[in-house]
Scaffold this active site. Structure first.
Site, PDB file in Angstrom:
ATOM      1  N   SER A   1       8.757  26.484 -33.663  1.00 34.50           N
ATOM      2  CA  SER A   1       9.246  25.376 -34.484  1.00 34.50           C
ATOM      3  C   SER A   1       8.078  24.746 -35.218  1.00 34.50           C
ATOM      4  O   SER A   1       6.927  24.817 -34.757  1.00 34.50           O
ATOM      5  CB  SER A   1       9.920  24.322 -33.596  1.00 34.50           C
TER       6      SER A   1
ATOM      7  N   TYR B   1       9.752  19.565 -25.745  1.00 33.79           N
ATOM      8  CA  TYR B   1      10.171  20.457 -26.828  1.00 33.79           C
ATOM      9  C   TYR B   1       8.983  20.919 -27.671  1.00 33.79           C
ATOM     10  O   TYR B   1       8.729  22.125 -27.815  1.00 33.79           O
ATOM     11  CB  TYR B   1      11.216  19.776 -27.710  1.00 33.79           C
TER      12      TYR B   1
END
Length: 266
Positions: free
Chosen positions: A140, A154
């Site tokens: 990401s 995350y």
């Protein structure tokens, strides 16, 4: 089987489903795994009808430590080996680290890190032996910029996947195995619906920062074919990643502190 096989985790929706369609369109048979059997079976039928390739639906829960072996055993029963792997399964865990349970965090790490490393470790030797392989680790943009409050692990796990992919890329430069970390920003998928932040990000993130799952999946496929270690799809995301490299850490953290609530639930 004359055709190569691509295994896509988290294939029931979003980038995973789009990746399955992309690989099938390039002549790969595909193995689809996720928890939702009905979604997988529907996608497998669609892909077979559209692309004329074999599509295997393998329901499995990668939060279960036995999940990886479940998937690979199902393929072995079909006499198949993995030629391309898209490690896409993942989700967000809202809240601060202290306000969430360790059981939830441990499950998150199993899906986001352990299963990725295990699946890669178990298919990589065969790829090296056959002198062909493609591995896309869906990381990401969050792994390339400073962390924000909320969803605490995350960004950390995505940063791990970037470094993991870079190391694998270098280790396999002469083996015929290509390894890429795909680092998308905001992507139209079910991700934010599942973690309960859809309304938040829809209001707080401008439309020009969003990409479609098909566009992201295509970028990941092309990056793996070209053997680029990192792929950041979309011009705005590329600019953000470049700026993050040169902005002083304290400035970047201050920006995250002021803007993080637009896209993270604390």
């Amino acid at each position: 089987m004359a055709r190569r096989l691509a295994l896509i985790t988290g294939a029931s929706a979003g980038i995973g489903a789009a990746s399955a369609r992309i690989y099938a369109s390039h002549g790969y048979d595909v193995a689809l795994t996720a928890r939702r059997a009905d979604r997988l079976e529907g996608l497998a039928a669609e892909i077979t009808l559209r692309s004329g390739v074999e599509a295997y639906a393998i329901p499995a829960d990668l939060s279960d430590p036995a999940g990886t072996d479940t998937v690979l055993a199902a393929l072995a029963e079909q006499g198949r080996v993995v030629d391309a792997l898209v490690n896409n399964a993942g989700y967000g865990l809202p809240g601060t680290y202290a306000s969430t349970s360790w059981a939830d965090q441990a499950m998150f790490l199993q899906v986001m890190l352990t299963s990725v490393c295990e699946m890669t470790h178990k298919v990589l030797p065969g790829m090296v032996e056959r002198r062909f392989g493609r591995i896309v680790n869906v990381a990401s943009l969050a792994g390339l910029v400073p962390g924000a409050a909320g969803h605490t692990l995350y960004a950390a796990t995505k940063g791990f996947l970037v470094k993991f992919s870079q190391s694998l890329h270098l280790e396999n430069l002469s083996t015929g195995v290509h390894v890429s970390a795909l680092c998308p920003g905001f992507t139209y998928s079910e991700f934010h619906d599942v973690n309960g932040t859809r309304a938040q990000v829809s209001q707080g993130v401008p439309e020009w920062l969003w990409l479609g799952a098909d566009e992201v999946a295509a970028a990941g496929y092309e990056a793996a074919e070209a053997n680029r270690s990192i792929c950041v799809p979309g011009a705005p995301n590329k600019a953000i990643a470049a700026i993050a490299k040169v902005v002083p850490d304290d400035w970047a953290l201050a920006l995250m502190a002021s803007q993080g609530s637009r896209f993270r639930k604390v």
